[in-house]
Design an enzyme around this catalytic site. Structure first.
Site, short mmCIF file in Angstrom:
data_model
loop_
_atom_site.label_atom_id
_atom_site.label_comp_id
_atom_site.label_asym_id
_atom_site.label_seq_id
_atom_site.Cartn_x
_atom_site.Cartn_y
_atom_site.Cartn_z
N ASN A 1 0.85 -1.20 0.00
CA ASN A 1 0.00 0.00 0.00
C ASN A 1 0.88 1.24 0.00
OD1 ASN A 1 0.54 0.80 2.85
ND2 ASN A 1 -0.39 -1.20 3.24
N LYS B 1 8.11 -17.80 -10.61
CA LYS B 1 7.43 -16.65 -11.20
C LYS B 1 6.21 -17.10 -12.01
CE LYS B 1 8.09 -12.95 -14.45
NZ LYS B 1 8.76 -12.63 -15.69
N ASP C 1 -4.85 -9.59 13.01
CA ASP C 1 -4.90 -8.17 13.36
C ASP C 1 -4.01 -7.97 14.59
OD1 ASP C 1 -5.65 -5.64 14.49
OD2 ASP C 1 -7.31 -5.64 13.07
N ILE C 2 -2.87 -7.37 14.36
CA ILE C 2 -1.87 -7.26 15.43
C ILE C 2 -2.35 -6.34 16.55
CG2 ILE C 2 0.57 -6.74 15.94
CD1 ILE C 2 1.10 -7.09 12.89
N LYS D 1 -10.73 -2.81 19.11
CA LYS D 1 -9.38 -3.36 19.24
C LYS D 1 -8.79 -3.15 20.64
CE LYS D 1 -8.43 -2.82 14.29
NZ LYS D 1 -7.39 -2.90 13.27
N1 CTP Z 1 -3.60 -3.20 12.13
C1 CTP Z 1 -2.97 -4.31 12.67
N2 CTP Z 1 -3.02 -5.49 12.02
C2 CTP Z 1 -3.69 -5.63 10.87
C3 CTP Z 1 -4.33 -4.51 10.29
C4 CTP Z 1 -4.27 -3.30 10.96
O1 CTP Z 1 -2.36 -4.18 13.73
N3 CTP Z 1 -3.70 -6.79 10.27
C5 CTP Z 1 -3.52 -1.93 12.87
C6 CTP Z 1 -2.84 -0.80 12.14
O2 CTP Z 1 -1.45 -0.79 12.39
C7 CTP Z 1 -3.52 0.43 12.74
C8 CTP Z 1 -4.91 -0.07 13.07
O3 CTP Z 1 -4.82 -1.48 13.08
O4 CTP Z 1 -2.90 0.83 13.93
C9 CTP Z 1 -5.98 0.37 12.13
O5 CTP Z 1 -5.82 -0.16 10.89
P1 CTP Z 1 -6.99 -0.19 9.78
O6 CTP Z 1 -6.50 -1.07 8.71
O7 CTP Z 1 -7.37 1.20 9.42
O8 CTP Z 1 -8.14 -0.78 10.64
P2 CTP Z 1 -9.16 -1.80 10.22
O9 CTP Z 1 -9.92 -2.11 11.46
O10 CTP Z 1 -8.49 -2.94 9.52
O11 CTP Z 1 -10.07 -0.95 9.24
P3 CTP Z 1 -10.99 -1.47 8.04
O12 CTP Z 1 -12.03 -2.27 8.70
O13 CTP Z 1 -11.46 -0.20 7.44
O14 CTP Z 1 -10.06 -2.25 7.17
#
Ligand code: CTP
Length: 394
Positions: free
Chosen positions: A208, A287, A304-305, A340
């Site tokens: 991204n 590839k 989701d960390i 979160k």
């Molecule tokens: N984050 C994370 N792990 C992931 C994705 C996101 O820790 N796999 C963390 C990002 O580092 C940031 C926060 O979550 O601090 C918000 O990220 P975002 O992608 O905007 O949140 P989402 O809840 O994934 O939003 P959406 O539902 O719009 O995708």
């Protein structure tokens, strides 16, 4: 950054003296008041006029120079300065300082100076390894001098080894660090920054637009404020102070594994990274060759960390997330805070080219369970300080 600070640079006779021209100029650009004192030998390598032009101050060489505004120059300068760096420091001058010999302007002023004292030795490897020099350095350490380790490399005499003056940037960073207010001393901060890269095959990946600038600014500012900082990131092109630990990762999974093994040790964890929410389900070892047909890649969710950290939060640990949205920024960010279990969300605006991913400036609202505080539009560096100011009060 250094407005109101007075820096003395003591320059000894060494070919590396030319690097101090850059250092003096860089300090001036940060608005420090810079004074250079040279030994007589140093004037064989750089003309004092060069330093006078760069600093706007008289370059001092002789203790008994009558052609200047102060009567007892070494004492008045020593009183007003905040930091004194001797670089390059020769074996001879180190020997004099360690033994209380004051026979010129540099050694006399340093003897009268009682604030932050830095010595950056630069000389031939055999001279540097000489036990007499090493004893003198130990003695200086005992008396509160900071010794900057010389670098290794090709020396002016043609030898390879230790003894080189470190780069101008390292000397500058050391001065800036020492002049900063260390209100985060004793705090451990883990920061993620930039985009992750999700590999499809050996040559392609999904990523991204995140540049990592905001996270790196926070890391650098936290370091200057005395924190013990670790960065986990795939970004490699941004400046990070030498004292910051960097773990270079690529994918969201790498980032998660890196964080999982050490998150318990940190007081603050700041998830500024734009972590991929999806990754290719099957990595292709060779590839992928094109064909005439359309193709699709099956994706699966990453961990989701931030949610993991929110669930496993340690006592007194604070977890901070970032949020970037194209619509309903504040509403969606508030939901993220709750979902979160974060202590704070920094909500980023992505309107126009002055905020968001690639810009050096940003517009951020800090969201906690009790309030929403809109920070002023500012540089990412200044916002980093504002975010840290808020974090230490959480
Ligand atoms: N984050 C994370 N792990 C992931 C994705 C996101 O820790 N796999 C963390 C990002 O580092 C940031 C926060 O979550 O601090 C918000 O990220 P975002 O992608 O905007 O949140 P989402 O809840 O994934 O939003 P959406 O539902 O719009 O995708």
């Amino acid at each position: 950054m250094l407005k109101g600070k007075t820096v003395i640079l003591g320059v000894c006779g060494s070919i590396a003296a030319y690097k101090i021209c850059y250092l003096a100029s860089a300090l001036k650009k940060l608005h420090a008041d810079v004074h250079v004192i040279m030994t007589k030998n140093a004037t064989n390598f750089v003309n004092p006029i060069t330093f006078e032009t760069l600093t706007g101050n008289k370059c001092l060489v002789d203790t008994f120079d009558r052609n200047f505004e102060f009567n007892v120059e070494h004492v008045s300068l020593a009183k007003k300065a905040d930091i004194f760096m001797v670089a390059p420091a020769s074996a001879n001058v180190i020997g004099k300082i360690a033994n209380g010999i004051c026979d010129d302007m540099l050694t006399t002023t340093l003897f009268a100076f009682n604030k932050i004292k830095l010595i950056s030795p630069a000389m031939n490897t055999n001279m540097y390894n000489n036990p007499i020099l090493q004893d003198n350095l130990l003695k200086l350490k005992k008396y509160g001098y900071q010794i900057i380790s010389p670098a290794k490399g090709m020396l002016a005499c043609g030898d390879e080894g230790v003894g080189k003056l470190p780069s101008e940037e390292i000397l500058l960073d050391t001065i800036v660090y020492n002049l900063s207010n260390h209100d985060l001393k004793g705090k451990k901060i883990l920061i993620t920054a930039g985009a992750t890269k999700e590999a499809i095959d050996p040559v392609r990946y999904i990523t991204n637009n995140s540049s990592g600038k905001m996270g790196f600014s926070i890391a650098n500012k936290a370091y200057l404020r005395g924190a013990d900082v670790k960065v986990v990131s795939s970004t490699t092109n941004l400046k990070l102070y030498d004292g910051i630990e960097l773990s270079n990762i690529s994918s969201a999974k790498d980032m998660y594994l890196e964080i999982e093994k050490s998150y318990k040790d940190y007081d603050y964890i700041i998830m500024a990274a734009a972590v991929a929410d999806y990754t290719p389900k099957n990595y292709v070892n060779n590839k992928i060759k094109k064909s005439d047909n359309d193709m699709s890649i099956e994706l699966e969710r990453t961990t989701d960390i931030l949610s993991f950290l929110g669930k496993n939060k340690k006592d007194k640990q604070k977890i901070i997330g970032f949020s970037m949205e194209t619509e309903n920024l504040l509403e969606n960010s508030k939901k993220k805070l709750e979902k979160k279990n974060a202590d704070m969300i920094c909500a980023n605006s992505i309107n126009g080219d002055k905020t968001g991913f690639k810009a050096d400036t940003n517009q951020i609202t800090l969201i906690t369970k009790d309030e929403m505080v809109e920070l002023p539009f500012d540089t990412k560096d200044n916002l980093a300080d504002m975010i840290l100011d808020k974090i230490i009060k959480l």
